[in-house]
Write an enzyme that holds these catalytic residues in place. Structure first.
Site, PDB file in Angstrom:
ATOM      1  N   ASP A   7       0.892  -1.165   0.000  1.00  0.00           N
ATOM      2  CA  ASP A   7       0.000   0.000   0.000  1.00  0.00           C
ATOM      3  C   ASP A   7       0.927   1.211   0.000  1.00  0.00           C
ATOM      4  O   ASP A   7       1.440   1.607   1.047  1.00  0.00           O
ATOM      5  CB  ASP A   7      -0.896  -0.014   1.238  1.00  0.00           C
ATOM      6  CG  ASP A   7      -1.833   1.174   1.278  1.00  0.00           C
ATOM      7  OD1 ASP A   7      -2.303   1.602   0.195  1.00  0.00           O
ATOM      8  OD2 ASP A   7      -2.109   1.687   2.382  1.00  0.00           O
ATOM      9  N   GLU A  68      -0.912  -1.224  -4.950  1.00  0.00           N
ATOM     10  CA  GLU A  68      -2.160  -0.494  -5.205  1.00  0.00           C
ATOM     11  C   GLU A  68      -1.922   0.533  -6.304  1.00  0.00           C
ATOM     12  O   GLU A  68      -0.976   1.319  -6.249  1.00  0.00           O
ATOM     13  CB  GLU A  68      -2.651   0.206  -3.938  1.00  0.00           C
ATOM     14  CG  GLU A  68      -3.991   0.898  -4.165  1.00  0.00           C
ATOM     15  CD  GLU A  68      -4.553   1.467  -2.879  1.00  0.00           C
ATOM     16  OE1 GLU A  68      -5.216   0.715  -2.148  1.00  0.00           O
ATOM     17  OE2 GLU A  68      -4.307   2.650  -2.612  1.00  0.00           O
ATOM     18  N   ASP A 141      -2.799   1.061   6.807  1.00  0.00           N
ATOM     19  CA  ASP A 141      -1.859   0.780   5.708  1.00  0.00           C
ATOM     20  C   ASP A 141      -1.385  -0.678   5.755  1.00  0.00           C
ATOM     21  O   ASP A 141      -1.166  -1.296   4.715  1.00  0.00           O
ATOM     22  CB  ASP A 141      -0.645   1.713   5.799  1.00  0.00           C
ATOM     23  CG  ASP A 141      -1.058   3.168   5.949  1.00  0.00           C
ATOM     24  OD1 ASP A 141      -1.270   3.824   4.916  1.00  0.00           O
ATOM     25  OD2 ASP A 141      -1.196   3.621   7.104  1.00  0.00           O
TER      26      ASP A 141
END
Length: 192
Positions: A7, A68, A141
């Site tokens: 992330d 991501e 996260d």
């Protein structure tokens, strides 16, 4: 399959390692958040994220890195930092010949919760349940990095097969066009 989920972010970059088993079984092997202060020089922040990514890759030897995909964000500076962090992680993977797959936030949410519109609390709750964790991963996260790895474990193989099938179809179409062109040229030559 061993998947490193990331992330990306400059202030907090979640990194996780998940291993898939038979069926939809997945197990969390490690998770952490790389933090860099906003007061730090941008180049040094990116170097810290890159160094952490390389350490994870060398230590854990993932087969694929799932990152991501930077999606439209209202804060341009946040989107830029996220994209830069994603870029240095992708670079680290490429330097070690590890394929990188990008997933949008809605793809990840849909994979782990069944809804592409799930909120962070729902994603964290499902990640905790899927991985059989005793406590919820924090901060968000960390949970998001785990969710990315799970998404890749569950959706990645099908995506790879689709990409391979599309490449095969394009190759067959190219061969077919070449044969048609040759046949047309032969017909034109025969008419002369």
């Amino acid at each position: 399959m061993r998947v490193m989920g990331v992330d990306p972010g400059l202030t907090r970059c979640g990194i996780a390692l998940v291993e898939s088993g038979a069926g939809r079984a997945v197990a969390a092997l490690d998770v952490d958040v790389v933090r860099t202060p906003a007061s730090m020089d941008l180049a040094d922040r990116l170097l810290a994220v890159h160094t952490a990514a390389v350490h994870w890759i060398v230590t854990h030897r993932p087969e694929v890195v799932a990152i991501e995909r930077v999606f439209a964000q209202q804060q341009v500076s946040t989107a830029m930092g996220t994209a830069q962090a994603a870029g240095v992680v992708a670079l680290a993977a490429a330097q070690h010949d590890i394929p990188v797959r990008f997933h949008t936030p809605s793809e990840v949410k849909a994979a782990v919760t069944g809804s592409g519109r799930a909120d962070k609390a729902q994603v964290t709750s499902m990640v905790t349940r899927i991985l059989g964790m005793q406590t919820r991963p924090k901060p968000a996260d960390a949970a998001d990095a785990l969710a990315l790895a799970i998404c890749q474990c569950w959706r990645g193989p099908m995506g790879d097969r689709l990409v391979a099938a599309q490449a095969k179809a394009e190759e067959l179409a190219k061969t077919h066009r070449a044969r048609l062109k040759a046949a047309h040229a032969a017909a034109v030559k025969a008419r002369r």
